[in-house]
Design a protein around this motif. Structure first.
Motif, PDB file in Angstrom:
ATOM      1  N   ALA A   1      52.282-179.236  -0.633  1.00  0.00           N
ATOM      2  CA  ALA A   1      52.529-178.115  -1.546  1.00  0.00           C
ATOM      3  C   ALA A   1      53.195-176.922  -0.856  1.00  0.00           C
ATOM      4  O   ALA A   1      53.872-176.129  -1.508  1.00  0.00           O
ATOM      5  N   LEU A   2      53.009-176.781   0.454  1.00  0.00           N
ATOM      6  CA  LEU A   2      53.614-175.668   1.184  1.00  0.00           C
ATOM      7  C   LEU A   2      55.123-175.833   1.378  1.00  0.00           C
ATOM      8  O   LEU A   2      55.819-174.855   1.641  1.00  0.00           O
ATOM      9  N   LEU A   3      55.627-177.046   1.243  1.00  0.00           N
ATOM     10  CA  LEU A   3      57.067-177.265   1.418  1.00  0.00           C
ATOM     11  C   LEU A   3      57.829-176.455   0.370  1.00  0.00           C
ATOM     12  O   LEU A   3      57.551-176.549  -0.828  1.00  0.00           O
ATOM     13  N   GLY A   4      58.763-175.657   0.839  1.00  0.00           N
ATOM     14  CA  GLY A   4      59.553-174.806  -0.044  1.00  0.00           C
ATOM     15  C   GLY A   4      58.989-173.407  -0.207  1.00  0.00           C
ATOM     16  O   GLY A   4      59.678-172.509  -0.695  1.00  0.00           O
TER      17      GLY A   4
ATOM     18  N   ARG B   1      61.767-170.234   4.842  1.00  0.00           N
ATOM     19  CA  ARG B   1      61.340-171.248   3.871  1.00  0.00           C
ATOM     20  C   ARG B   1      60.729-172.414   4.628  1.00  0.00           C
ATOM     21  O   ARG B   1      61.386-173.024   5.479  1.00  0.00           O
ATOM     22  N   ILE B   2      59.486-172.747   4.337  1.00  0.00           N
ATOM     23  CA  ILE B   2      58.784-173.826   5.037  1.00  0.00           C
ATOM     24  C   ILE B   2      59.411-175.165   4.663  1.00  0.00           C
ATOM     25  O   ILE B   2      59.529-175.504   3.483  1.00  0.00           O
ATOM     26  N   VAL B   3      59.820-175.948   5.686  1.00  0.00           N
ATOM     27  CA  VAL B   3      60.468-177.242   5.442  1.00  0.00           C
ATOM     28  C   VAL B   3      59.749-178.417   6.109  1.00  0.00           C
ATOM     29  O   VAL B   3      60.128-179.572   5.883  1.00  0.00           O
TER      30      VAL B   3
ATOM     31  N   ASP C   1      61.139-181.740   4.253  1.00  0.00           N
ATOM     32  CA  ASP C   1      62.254-181.693   3.320  1.00  0.00           C
ATOM     33  C   ASP C   1      63.363-182.574   3.893  1.00  0.00           C
ATOM     34  O   ASP C   1      63.947-182.248   4.928  1.00  0.00           O
ATOM     35  N   ALA C   2      63.654-183.665   3.209  1.00  0.00           N
ATOM     36  CA  ALA C   2      64.637-184.638   3.699  1.00  0.00           C
ATOM     37  C   ALA C   2      66.045-184.051   3.815  1.00  0.00           C
ATOM     38  O   ALA C   2      66.879-184.585   4.545  1.00  0.00           O
ATOM     39  N   ASP C   3      66.310-182.965   3.121  1.00  0.00           N
ATOM     40  CA  ASP C   3      67.655-182.394   3.104  1.00  0.00           C
ATOM     41  C   ASP C   3      67.814-181.162   3.991  1.00  0.00           C
ATOM     42  O   ASP C   3      68.872-180.549   3.995  1.00  0.00           O
ATOM     43  N   SER C   4      66.797-180.816   4.746  1.00  0.00           N
ATOM     44  CA  SER C   4      66.882-179.611   5.567  1.00  0.00           C
ATOM     45  C   SER C   4      67.336-179.930   6.988  1.00  0.00           C
ATOM     46  O   SER C   4      66.754-180.783   7.654  1.00  0.00           O
TER      47      SER C   4
ATOM     48  N   THR D   1      63.721-181.293  -3.221  1.00  0.00           N
ATOM     49  CA  THR D   1      63.918-182.387  -4.177  1.00  0.00           C
ATOM     50  C   THR D   1      63.519-183.727  -3.570  1.00  0.00           C
ATOM     51  O   THR D   1      63.104-184.623  -4.295  1.00  0.00           O
ATOM     52  N   ARG D   2      63.637-183.841  -2.241  1.00  0.00           N
ATOM     53  CA  ARG D   2      63.253-185.095  -1.577  1.00  0.00           C
ATOM     54  C   ARG D   2      62.310-184.781  -0.424  1.00  0.00           C
ATOM     55  O   ARG D   2      62.671-184.051   0.486  1.00  0.00           O
ATOM     56  N   VAL D   3      61.107-185.357  -0.487  1.00  0.00           N
ATOM     57  CA  VAL D   3      60.094-185.153   0.552  1.00  0.00           C
ATOM     58  C   VAL D   3      59.866-186.465   1.285  1.00  0.00           C
ATOM     59  O   VAL D   3      59.708-187.520   0.661  1.00  0.00           O
ATOM     60  N   VAL D   4      59.858-186.396   2.607  1.00  0.00           N
ATOM     61  CA  VAL D   4      59.554-187.559   3.435  1.00  0.00           C
ATOM     62  C   VAL D   4      58.135-187.395   3.950  1.00  0.00           C
ATOM     63  O   VAL D   4      57.712-186.306   4.332  1.00  0.00           O
ATOM     64  N   ARG D   5      57.410-188.502   3.954  1.00  0.00           N
ATOM     65  CA  ARG D   5      56.053-188.550   4.502  1.00  0.00           C
ATOM     66  C   ARG D   5      56.096-189.481   5.708  1.00  0.00           C
ATOM     67  O   ARG D   5      56.588-190.603   5.604  1.00  0.00           O
ATOM     68  N   ALA D   6      55.585-189.019   6.852  1.00  0.00           N
ATOM     69  CA  ALA D   6      55.697-189.787   8.096  1.00  0.00           C
ATOM     70  C   ALA D   6      54.497-189.495   8.992  1.00  0.00           C
ATOM     71  O   ALA D   6      53.719-188.588   8.719  1.00  0.00           O
ATOM     72  N   PRO D   7      54.344-190.237  10.093  1.00  0.00           N
ATOM     73  CA  PRO D   7      53.289-189.922  11.063  1.00  0.00           C
ATOM     74  C   PRO D   7      53.544-188.568  11.727  1.00  0.00           C
ATOM     75  O   PRO D   7      54.686-188.133  11.858  1.00  0.00           O
TER      76      PRO D   7
END
Length: 178
Positions: free
Chosen positions: A19-22, A33-35, A169-172, A144-150
């Motif tokens: 939720a903090l992204l953006g 802006r938190i990415v 943020d996949a686009d940042s 618009t696109r969020v990546v989830r990773a280790p």
């Protein structure tokens, strides 16, 4: 802008990390802006500082949500975390990277140590209530696109090493690199 309410920080760290992204992190006259974030989900999470129990350093993690947890790592980087979850549960979200928006930043923001250094945030702000200036987080535009990773840098954490608790943020172009 109005800081996020304390209730925003009440869910578990995994929910708040995404939720903090953006969202906009403000320190004095500097805004970013938190990415990228990482969730540390409690004392059972072997990558969390809370896994060693309640200590003077981790005490803030057990306190009310919506506080800053700032600590020194490698003797040179101060890292900013946001305390989340119900009081006593010791969860936090590491702010890993951000995009500059305004203000005179003192360096890059594409890593957690670089970010705090660029903003001028130090351990003097540990325990600061994020619902009041000079260090606040306000609503922003989610990616618009969020990546989830280790998570990064937690190879010591056994099976928690591979937990997909990093969000970005996949686009940042400001996301940190391994």
């Amino acid at each position: 802008m109005t800081p996020l309410p304390r209730t925003f920080y009440l869910p578990n760290a995994e929910v708040v990390a995404r939720a903090l992204l953006g969202a906009t992190l403000t320190f004095e006259d500097k805004r970013v802006r938190i990415v990228e974030t990482e969730a540390y989900v409690g004392p059972h999470d072997l990558a969390s500082h809370a896994s060693k129990g309640r200590t003077p350093r981790t005490e803030v993690m057990f306190g009310p949500p919506g506080r800053a947890y700032i600590y020194l790592i490698y003797g040179m980087y101060e890292l900013l975390n946001v305390v989340t979850g119900p009081e006593g549960d010791a969860q936090a979200v590491l702010i890993r990277a951000a995009e500059p928006l305004s203000g005179a930043l003192k360096g890059k923001t594409d890593g957690p140590g670089k970010l705090t250094r660029a903003l001028g945030v130090t351990r003097a702000h540990n325990r600061h209530d994020l619902c009041a200036p000079p260090l606040t987080i306000t609503a922003g535009t989610p990616p618009t696109r969020v990546v989830r990773a280790p998570r990064i840098g937690v190879d010591y954490a056994g099976t928690w090493r591979d937990a997909p608790l990093r969000f970005y943020d996949a686009d940042s172009p400001f996301v940190s690199r391994r």
